[in-house]
Motif scaffolding. Structure first.
Motif, mmCIF file in Angstrom:
data_model
loop_
_atom_site.group_PDB
_atom_site.id
_atom_site.type_symbol
_atom_site.label_atom_id
_atom_site.label_comp_id
_atom_site.label_asym_id
_atom_site.label_seq_id
_atom_site.Cartn_x
_atom_site.Cartn_y
_atom_site.Cartn_z
ATOM 1 N N ARG A 190 0.829 -1.201 0.000
ATOM 2 C CA ARG A 190 0.000 0.000 0.000
ATOM 3 C C ARG A 190 0.868 1.257 0.000
ATOM 4 O O ARG A 190 0.641 2.196 -0.775
ATOM 5 N N ALA A 191 1.885 1.288 0.861
ATOM 6 C CA ALA A 191 2.750 2.462 0.967
ATOM 7 C C ALA A 191 3.527 2.693 -0.330
ATOM 8 O O ALA A 191 3.622 3.826 -0.825
ATOM 9 N N LEU A 192 4.091 1.618 -0.892
ATOM 10 C CA LEU A 192 4.863 1.744 -2.131
ATOM 11 C C LEU A 192 3.984 2.231 -3.275
ATOM 12 O O LEU A 192 4.396 3.098 -4.064
ATOM 13 N N SER A 193 2.772 1.707 -3.357
ATOM 14 C CA SER A 193 1.864 2.101 -4.434
ATOM 15 C C SER A 193 1.507 3.573 -4.330
ATOM 16 O O SER A 193 1.451 4.287 -5.344
ATOM 17 N N LEU A 194 1.259 4.060 -3.131
ATOM 18 C CA LEU A 194 0.921 5.473 -2.939
ATOM 19 C C LEU A 194 2.099 6.377 -3.297
ATOM 20 O O LEU A 194 1.914 7.449 -3.878
ATOM 21 N N GLN A 195 3.327 5.935 -2.966
ATOM 22 C CA GLN A 195 4.486 6.761 -3.300
ATOM 23 C C GLN A 195 4.716 6.778 -4.810
ATOM 24 O O GLN A 195 5.030 7.829 -5.390
ATOM 25 N N ARG A 196 4.563 5.637 -5.453
ATOM 26 C CA ARG A 196 4.706 5.609 -6.919
ATOM 27 C C ARG A 196 3.582 6.411 -7.587
ATOM 28 O O ARG A 196 3.793 7.038 -8.630
ATOM 29 N N ARG A 197 2.403 6.404 -6.996
ATOM 30 C CA ARG A 197 1.301 7.215 -7.526
ATOM 31 C C ARG A 197 1.662 8.704 -7.440
ATOM 32 O O ARG A 197 1.375 9.474 -8.349
ATOM 33 N N GLY A 198 2.316 9.090 -6.349
ATOM 34 C CA GLY A 198 2.767 10.469 -6.215
ATOM 35 C C GLY A 198 3.719 10.862 -7.332
ATOM 36 O O GLY A 198 3.634 11.972 -7.875
ATOM 37 N N VAL A 199 4.619 9.950 -7.680
ATOM 38 C CA VAL A 199 5.559 10.215 -8.784
ATOM 39 C C VAL A 199 4.787 10.424 -10.093
ATOM 40 O O VAL A 199 5.052 11.376 -10.845
ATOM 41 N N ALA A 200 3.832 9.546 -10.360
ATOM 42 C CA ALA A 200 3.070 9.648 -11.608
ATOM 43 C C ALA A 200 2.301 10.964 -11.670
ATOM 44 O O ALA A 200 2.271 11.635 -12.715
ATOM 45 N N LEU A 201 1.680 11.358 -10.572
ATOM 46 C CA LEU A 201 0.914 12.602 -10.552
ATOM 47 C C LEU A 201 1.822 13.821 -10.694
ATOM 48 O O LEU A 201 1.467 14.807 -11.348
ATOM 49 N N ALA A 202 3.003 13.763 -10.077
ATOM 50 C CA ALA A 202 3.947 14.873 -10.205
ATOM 51 C C ALA A 202 4.390 15.038 -11.653
ATOM 52 O O ALA A 202 4.543 16.164 -12.145
ATOM 53 N N ARG A 203 4.599 13.915 -12.358
ATOM 54 C CA ARG A 203 4.986 13.997 -13.771
ATOM 55 C C ARG A 203 3.868 14.598 -14.614
ATOM 56 O O ARG A 203 4.123 15.194 -15.661
ATOM 57 N N ARG A 204 2.624 14.437 -14.175
ATOM 58 C CA ARG A 204 1.494 15.041 -14.890
ATOM 59 C C ARG A 204 1.316 16.514 -14.520
ATOM 60 O O ARG A 204 0.399 17.170 -15.017
ATOM 61 N N GLU A 205 2.136 16.993 -13.592
ATOM 62 C CA GLU A 205 2.045 18.358 -13.065
ATOM 63 C C GLU A 205 0.776 18.560 -12.250
ATOM 64 O O GLU A 205 0.301 19.702 -12.079
ATOM 65 N N ALA A 206 0.230 17.473 -11.723
ATOM 66 C CA ALA A 206 -0.921 17.553 -10.818
ATOM 67 C C ALA A 206 -0.377 17.662 -9.396
ATOM 68 O O ALA A 206 -0.344 16.690 -8.637
ATOM 69 N N SER A 213 -1.095 12.227 -2.379
ATOM 70 C CA SER A 213 -0.645 10.837 -2.464
ATOM 71 C C SER A 213 0.610 10.613 -1.635
ATOM 72 O O SER A 213 0.749 9.601 -0.939
ATOM 73 N N TYR A 214 1.533 11.571 -1.687
ATOM 74 C CA TYR A 214 2.754 11.454 -0.886
ATOM 75 C C TYR A 214 2.429 11.483 0.610
ATOM 76 O O TYR A 214 3.041 10.748 1.394
ATOM 77 N N ARG A 215 1.488 12.324 1.019
ATOM 78 C CA ARG A 215 1.129 12.371 2.443
ATOM 79 C C ARG A 215 0.541 11.034 2.898
ATOM 80 O O ARG A 215 0.833 10.548 3.988
ATOM 81 N N ARG A 216 -0.288 10.446 2.053
ATOM 82 C CA ARG A 216 -0.865 9.136 2.385
ATOM 83 C C ARG A 216 0.226 8.069 2.422
ATOM 84 O O ARG A 216 0.187 7.150 3.250
ATOM 85 N N ALA A 217 1.201 8.188 1.524
ATOM 86 C CA ALA A 217 2.331 7.248 1.551
ATOM 87 C C ALA A 217 3.126 7.410 2.841
ATOM 88 O O ALA A 217 3.530 6.411 3.462
ATOM 89 N N MET A 218 3.361 8.659 3.266
ATOM 90 C CA MET A 218 4.070 8.902 4.520
ATOM 91 C C MET A 218 3.361 8.235 5.694
ATOM 92 O O MET A 218 3.989 7.583 6.539
ATOM 93 N N ALA A 219 2.044 8.385 5.733
ATOM 94 C CA ALA A 219 1.272 7.778 6.821
ATOM 95 C C ALA A 219 1.356 6.253 6.776
ATOM 96 O O ALA A 219 1.475 5.589 7.818
ATOM 97 N N ALA A 220 1.317 5.688 5.569
ATOM 98 C CA ALA A 220 1.390 4.232 5.432
ATOM 99 C C ALA A 220 2.765 3.705 5.835
ATOM 100 O O ALA A 220 2.879 2.687 6.530
ATOM 101 N N TRP A 221 3.835 4.383 5.387
ATOM 102 C CA TRP A 221 5.186 3.959 5.778
ATOM 103 C C TRP A 221 5.363 4.061 7.290
ATOM 104 O O TRP A 221 6.008 3.193 7.904
#
Length: 295
Positions: A190-206, A213-221
């Motif tokens: 779950r944590a890894l998926s949320l962090q990778r999702r953050g990368v994808a969204l950042a590349r979209r400039e979202a 997504s990164y905050r949720r990844a932080m909480a999961a880690w």
């Protein structure tokens, strides 16, 4: 020698059951030598395969020596086993050779449970080098059920598809993967998926969505024991995503706290830091060693 090797292997299994893996590994290496002395090369190779895989998983340089020993035991038609493991270790600066070795492993294990391991490794290598067309070609024969059960491979395939087909082509699959991780028992996934999702969204400039997504990844880690440093890495990634998209990095007052966090040596960020350190050391020493390109 054969009887002594069998005794060592029995003791190694007992050590494993008491979580003394390094001691067990040492005994297995000694057992492999004895089996080779007893002209039981095939059994010796099987023992060293297990040792090499454990060492590769720990990212220890000792794995290079073990793979070299393994290659001496394997017959010509099975040299791909050593070559593929060498590719997992020595890929920096040798993309084409490493990919060819992993392709041979994929072909040699076709329609077996082991095939998934080599396909995932080859796809990962291609994504690291942003060779997304090759990544998709390698993953094209993987059943959807396999992708759903192998999250690392699924994340790499999503990255490759988004890079070649655009965000709209993969958004539904992204959301489906995130829904699966919400019900999964594996917090790491779950944590890894949320962090990778953050990368994808950042590349979209979202930017705002990436930050969420990164905050949720932080909480999961943070919920995982000894993964505090990985939570800090998600925080730094969030700040980098904001800065690269011309936004002010959020929560800058937390940087001293993030810097102080440390975790397990097996986490992805700890491995990345080791590789950066080794790579920079080799660059400064002007040796151009195998870790230099990784930095």
């Amino acid at each position: 020698p054969g009887a002594a090797a069998e005794a060592l292997l029995e003791v190694a299994e007992q050590l494993d059951s008491h979580e003394l893996q390094l001691a067990a590994e040492s005994l297995r290496e000694r057992a492999a030598v004895l089996l080779s002395d007893a002209q039981r090369q095939s059994e010796a190779a099987d023992v060293l395969l297990r040792v090499a895989d454990a060492q590769i998983a720990r990212d220890t340089p000792v794995a290079t020596v073990t793979v070299r020993k393994l290659a001496r035991l394997l017959p010509a038609e099975e040299q791909w086993r050593a070559d593929a493991r060498r590719a997992l270790i020595d890929w920096p600066g040798q993309f084409e050779a490493a990919l060819e070795a992993l392709r041979r492993a994929c072909n040699s294990t076709r329609d077996t449970p082991e095939e998934r391991r080599w396909v995932a490794a080859a796809v990962d290598l291609c994504c690291v080098h942003q060779n997304y067309e090759a990544a998709l070609e390698l993953a094209s024969g993987v059943p959807r059920s396999t992708l759903e059960s192998n999250h690392d491979l699924a994340l790499d395939v999503l990255e490759a598809r988004e890079a070649t087909q655009g965000a709209s082509a993969v958004e539904e699959d992204w959301l489906a993967l995130l829904r699966r991780t919400e019900t999964a028992e594996n917090d790491y996934v779950r944590a890894l998926s949320l962090q990778r999702r953050g990368v994808a969204l950042a590349r979209r400039e979202a930017v705002l969505e990436a930050m969420d997504s990164y905050r949720r990844a932080m909480a999961a880690w943070a919920r995982l024991p000894e993964y505090e440093e990985q939570a800090a890495d998600a925080y730094y990634s969030m700040q980098a995503a904001a800065a690269l998209n011309a936004s002010f990095p959020p929560d800058s007052e937390l940087r001293p706290l993030a810097w102080s966090l440390r975790g397990n040596a097996s986490t992805p960020v700890a491995r990345a830091e080791r590789l950066i350190f080794e790579g920079m050391r080799e660059r400064l020493a002007d040796r151009g060693g195998p870790d230099a390109p990784r930095s």
